[in-house]
Write a protein that holds these residues in place. Structure first.
Motif, PDB file in Angstrom:
ATOM      1  N   VAL A   1       0.854  -1.196   0.000  1.00 43.71           N
ATOM      2  CA  VAL A   1       0.000   0.000   0.000  1.00 43.71           C
ATOM      3  C   VAL A   1       0.891   1.249   0.000  1.00 43.71           C
ATOM      4  CG1 VAL A   1      -1.831   1.236   1.199  1.00 43.71           C
ATOM      5  CG2 VAL A   1      -1.738  -1.261   1.305  1.00 43.71           C
ATOM      6  N   PRO A   2       0.665   2.206  -0.883  1.00 40.96           N
ATOM      7  CA  PRO A   2       1.490   3.439  -0.904  1.00 40.96           C
ATOM      8  C   PRO A   2       1.430   4.171   0.432  1.00 40.96           C
ATOM      9  CG  PRO A   2       0.148   3.262  -2.885  1.00 40.96           C
ATOM     10  CD  PRO A   2      -0.323   2.196  -1.972  1.00 40.96           C
ATOM     11  N   ARG A   3       2.602   4.481   0.986  1.00 39.39           N
ATOM     12  CA  ARG A   3       2.666   5.173   2.270  1.00 39.39           C
ATOM     13  C   ARG A   3       2.098   6.595   2.190  1.00 39.39           C
ATOM     14  NH1 ARG A   3       3.261   1.196   5.807  1.00 39.39           N
ATOM     15  NH2 ARG A   3       2.278   0.095   4.080  1.00 39.39           N
ATOM     16  N   GLU A   4       2.080   7.165   0.977  1.00 37.37           N
ATOM     17  CA  GLU A   4       1.575   8.528   0.838  1.00 37.37           C
ATOM     18  C   GLU A   4       0.105   8.640   1.226  1.00 37.37           C
ATOM     19  OE1 GLU A   4       3.034   6.821  -1.479  1.00 37.37           O
ATOM     20  OE2 GLU A   4       5.009   7.776  -1.762  1.00 37.37           O
ATOM     21  N   ILE A   5      -0.633   7.560   1.018  1.00 39.12           N
ATOM     22  CA  ILE A   5      -2.057   7.577   1.379  1.00 39.12           C
ATOM     23  C   ILE A   5      -2.214   7.745   2.887  1.00 39.12           C
ATOM     24  CG2 ILE A   5      -4.195   6.238   1.349  1.00 39.12           C
ATOM     25  CD1 ILE A   5      -3.237   4.877  -1.162  1.00 39.12           C
ATOM     26  N   PHE A   6      -1.380   7.065   3.665  1.00 38.44           N
ATOM     27  CA  PHE A   6      -1.457   7.169   5.115  1.00 38.44           C
ATOM     28  C   PHE A   6      -1.083   8.582   5.581  1.00 38.44           C
ATOM     29  CE2 PHE A   6      -0.006   2.486   4.959  1.00 38.44           C
ATOM     30  CZ  PHE A   6      -1.277   2.093   4.573  1.00 38.44           C
ATOM     31  N   GLU A   7      -0.028   9.140   4.975  1.00 42.68           N
ATOM     32  CA  GLU A   7       0.396  10.478   5.361  1.00 42.68           C
ATOM     33  C   GLU A   7      -0.696  11.506   5.059  1.00 42.68           C
ATOM     34  OE1 GLU A   7       2.985  11.109   7.072  1.00 42.68           O
ATOM     35  OE2 GLU A   7       3.740   9.043   7.002  1.00 42.68           O
ATOM     36  N   ALA A   8      -1.350  11.342   3.908  1.00 45.39           N
ATOM     37  CA  ALA A   8      -2.434  12.269   3.557  1.00 45.39           C
ATOM     38  C   ALA A   8      -3.594  12.142   4.534  1.00 45.39           C
ATOM     39  CB  ALA A   8      -2.908  11.989   2.134  1.00 45.39           C
ATOM     40  N   ALA A   9      -3.903  10.931   4.937  1.00 44.38           N
ATOM     41  CA  ALA A   9      -5.001  10.721   5.891  1.00 44.38           C
ATOM     42  C   ALA A   9      -4.658  11.338   7.249  1.00 44.38           C
ATOM     43  CB  ALA A   9      -5.285   9.232   6.033  1.00 44.38           C
ATOM     44  N   ARG A  10      -3.397  11.209   7.674  1.00 45.66           N
ATOM     45  CA  ARG A  10      -2.994  11.798   8.953  1.00 45.66           C
ATOM     46  C   ARG A  10      -3.075  13.323   8.900  1.00 45.66           C
ATOM     47  NH1 ARG A  10       1.117   7.670   8.388  1.00 45.66           N
ATOM     48  NH2 ARG A  10       0.659   5.918   9.826  1.00 45.66           N
ATOM     49  N   MET A  11      -2.689  13.892   7.759  1.00 40.45           N
ATOM     50  CA  MET A  11      -2.767  15.349   7.621  1.00 40.45           C
ATOM     51  C   MET A  11      -4.211  15.839   7.663  1.00 40.45           C
ATOM     52  SD  MET A  11       0.139  16.090   4.728  1.00 40.45           S
ATOM     53  CE  MET A  11      -0.227  17.848   4.752  1.00 40.45           C
TER      54      MET A  11
ATOM     55  N   ALA B   1      -7.104  12.064  10.407  1.00 42.09           N
ATOM     56  CA  ALA B   1      -7.573  10.698  10.663  1.00 42.09           C
ATOM     57  C   ALA B   1      -6.690  10.024  11.713  1.00 42.09           C
ATOM     58  CB  ALA B   1      -7.554   9.887   9.367  1.00 42.09           C
ATOM     59  N   SER B   2      -7.318   9.312  12.640  1.00 40.11           N
ATOM     60  CA  SER B   2      -6.576   8.566  13.650  1.00 40.11           C
ATOM     61  C   SER B   2      -6.034   7.278  13.054  1.00 40.11           C
ATOM     62  CB  SER B   2      -7.481   8.254  14.841  1.00 40.11           C
ATOM     63  OG  SER B   2      -8.549   7.399  14.436  1.00 40.11           O
ATOM     64  N   GLU B   3      -5.129   6.630  13.793  1.00 41.10           N
ATOM     65  CA  GLU B   3      -4.564   5.368  13.307  1.00 41.10           C
ATOM     66  C   GLU B   3      -5.641   4.299  13.176  1.00 41.10           C
ATOM     67  OE1 GLU B   3      -1.533   4.853  12.188  1.00 41.10           O
ATOM     68  OE2 GLU B   3      -1.051   6.957  12.565  1.00 41.10           O
ATOM     69  N   LEU B   4      -6.618   4.316  14.086  1.00 37.94           N
ATOM     70  CA  LEU B   4      -7.707   3.348  14.001  1.00 37.94           C
ATOM     71  C   LEU B   4      -8.544   3.589  12.748  1.00 37.94           C
ATOM     72  CD1 LEU B   4      -9.357   1.044  15.210  1.00 37.94           C
ATOM     73  CD2 LEU B   4     -10.638   2.753  16.546  1.00 37.94           C
ATOM     74  N   ARG B   5      -8.834   4.854  12.446  1.00 39.82           N
ATOM     75  CA  ARG B   5      -9.605   5.171  11.250  1.00 39.82           C
ATOM     76  C   ARG B   5      -8.836   4.803   9.989  1.00 39.82           C
ATOM     77  NH1 ARG B   5     -14.224   4.839   9.808  1.00 39.82           N
ATOM     78  NH2 ARG B   5     -14.808   5.845  11.788  1.00 39.82           N
ATOM     79  N   ILE B   6      -7.524   5.017   9.984  1.00 36.15           N
ATOM     80  CA  ILE B   6      -6.693   4.641   8.830  1.00 36.15           C
ATOM     81  C   ILE B   6      -6.730   3.132   8.628  1.00 36.15           C
ATOM     82  CG2 ILE B   6      -4.315   4.547   7.971  1.00 36.15           C
ATOM     83  CD1 ILE B   6      -3.832   7.237   9.319  1.00 36.15           C
ATOM     84  N   ALA B   7      -6.658   2.394   9.746  1.00 38.08           N
ATOM     85  CA  ALA B   7      -6.676   0.934   9.641  1.00 38.08           C
ATOM     86  C   ALA B   7      -8.012   0.439   9.101  1.00 38.08           C
ATOM     87  CB  ALA B   7      -6.392   0.311  11.006  1.00 38.08           C
ATOM     88  N   LEU B   8      -9.122   1.012   9.594  1.00 39.20           N
ATOM     89  CA  LEU B   8     -10.450   0.538   9.203  1.00 39.20           C
ATOM     90  C   LEU B   8     -10.835   0.981   7.797  1.00 39.20           C
ATOM     91  CD1 LEU B   8     -12.412   1.144  12.538  1.00 39.20           C
ATOM     92  CD2 LEU B   8     -11.528  -1.023  11.654  1.00 39.20           C
ATOM     93  N   SER B   9     -10.462   2.179   7.423  1.00 36.90           N
ATOM     94  CA  SER B   9     -10.936   2.749   6.168  1.00 36.90           C
ATOM     95  C   SER B   9      -9.962   2.604   5.006  1.00 36.90           C
ATOM     96  CB  SER B   9     -11.256   4.245   6.362  1.00 36.90           C
ATOM     97  OG  SER B   9     -12.244   4.420   7.353  1.00 36.90           O
ATOM     98  N   ILE B  10      -8.686   2.399   5.299  1.00 32.85           N
ATOM     99  CA  ILE B  10      -7.697   2.330   4.222  1.00 32.85           C
ATOM    100  C   ILE B  10      -6.989   0.980   4.180  1.00 32.85           C
ATOM    101  CG2 ILE B  10      -5.603   3.373   3.272  1.00 32.85           C
ATOM    102  CD1 ILE B  10      -6.398   5.996   4.568  1.00 32.85           C
ATOM    103  N   LYS B  11      -6.395   0.586   5.299  1.00 32.57           N
ATOM    104  CA  LYS B  11      -5.560  -0.612   5.295  1.00 32.57           C
ATOM    105  C   LYS B  11      -6.369  -1.896   5.051  1.00 32.57           C
ATOM    106  CE  LYS B  11      -1.866   1.230   8.216  1.00 32.57           C
ATOM    107  NZ  LYS B  11      -1.045   1.035   9.426  1.00 32.57           N
ATOM    108  N   ILE B  12      -7.442  -2.055   5.811  1.00 36.27           N
ATOM    109  CA  ILE B  12      -8.225  -3.289   5.670  1.00 36.27           C
ATOM    110  C   ILE B  12      -8.836  -3.427   4.281  1.00 36.27           C
ATOM    111  CG2 ILE B  12     -10.268  -4.518   6.513  1.00 36.27           C
ATOM    112  CD1 ILE B  12      -9.604  -3.585   9.298  1.00 36.27           C
ATOM    113  N   PRO B  13      -9.438  -2.372   3.687  1.00 40.96           N
ATOM    114  CA  PRO B  13      -9.926  -2.521   2.308  1.00 40.96           C
ATOM    115  C   PRO B  13      -8.834  -2.898   1.308  1.00 40.96           C
ATOM    116  CG  PRO B  13     -10.915  -0.593   3.331  1.00 40.96           C
ATOM    117  CD  PRO B  13      -9.872  -1.081   4.271  1.00 40.96           C
TER     118      PRO B  13
END
Length: 288
Positions: free
Chosen positions: A177-187, A190-202
């Motif tokens: 998974v591109p790390r840039e997506i996580f950085e954009a979500a944090r900016m 988005a919390s780490e839990l929201r990133i996991a549920l909405s981005i990582k798991i899908p």
């Protein structure tokens, strides 16, 4: 030598092994399933192999004992596989949240149970479960070999062995998974839990489908663990406890190789159909 010939030369050993270890045994099993051993006269004469066509298949399809074993394992799989995959996913998400150096250390530790041979792992847990020698009886007062807990004991063993392997597959998918997506979500807050549920798991649904299908195939063919448990509690783990155990005892205890071959073919079809349905349903669910 042309590219096509080089490719054929490299793949030839695989196809040769596949033909010798899979195709030929399968064809021989189909051939054996078409015959039945019958004694001549009043049943006291020499036994002869008689062609009966699909008679063994008809017997297997109407064998309530065999279908009860299939149902027993299927119910167990419905309970155990989601728990194991959820644990594997959680472990993969936790590893993905730490640094690569720390993840490398814990990844190896999580994979150690899978590296232990299945029979060795089963013997180890049987010792832990033992009412006389194991520590769990003294700590909990629970008999893990009791009939109402035998599937729980096996499920714990299978989860302990398989969670690390499934975690490794899911973790590998997370690394893609591109790390840039996580950085954009944090900016965006988005919390780490929201990133996991909405981005990582899908993003790892495909890996979860793969591990789920492999787990289903393995579960319907479970053999080593119940066979070893039978040595301790034969009154609980019977000869027809699982489909593979029933096939094994039909072949090597009852000496009915022809019927065992037919049951093997039926079980292979069941595994193929369930795997195909699972893949189609989950693949359809992934589509937008």
């Amino acid at each position: 030598m042309s590219t096509q010939r080089k490719g054929a030369a490299f793949s030839a050993p695989f196809f040769a092994g596949f033909a010798c270890l899979f195709v030929l045994p399968l064809l021989y099993a189909v051939y054996q399933s078409l015959f039945t051993m019958r004694a001549s006269g009043l049943g006291i004469g020499p036994r002869q192999e008689v062609f009966t066509g699909f008679g063994n298949f008809a017997r297997g399809l109407s064998d309530t004992t065999f279908w009860a074993a299939v149902a027993r394992v299927s119910v167990f799989a419905v309970a155990q596989i989601p728990i194991m995959l959820a644990l594997s996913l959680t472990m993969a998400l936790l590893l993905d949240a730490v640094s690569r150096r720390v993840a490398h250390r814990y990844r190896l530790a999580f994979l150690v149970p899978y590296m232990i041979p299945g029979i060795v792992a089963a013997l180890m847990w049987m010792y832990i479960y033992s009412p006389r020698l194991g520590p769990l009886m003294d700590l909990t007062g629970i008999n893990f070999f009791a009939s109402e807990l035998i599937w729980v004991s096996m499920g714990n063993l299978l989860t302990w062995v398989g969670a690390g392997f499934n975690m490794l597959i899911v973790y590998g998918a997370l690394q893609a998974v591109p790390r840039e997506i996580f950085e954009a979500a944090r900016m965006d807050g988005a919390s780490e839990l929201r990133i996991a549920l909405s981005i990582k798991i899908p993003y790892v649904r495909g890996a979860l489908v793969l591990t789920g299908m492999l787990s289903i195939i393995h579960m319907l063919q479970i053999f080593n663990e119940p066979l070893l448990f039978r040595n301790v509690v034969p009154e609980v783990v019977t000869k027809d406890f699982t489909p593979i155990m029933m096939i094994y005892y039909e072949a090597f205890d009852s000496n009915d190789y022809n019927y065992a071959a037919a049951l093997s073919i039926i079980l292979a079809v069941i595994v193929g159909v369930i795997s195909m349905l699972f893949y189609r349903v989950t693949n359809r669910a992934q589509r937008p």
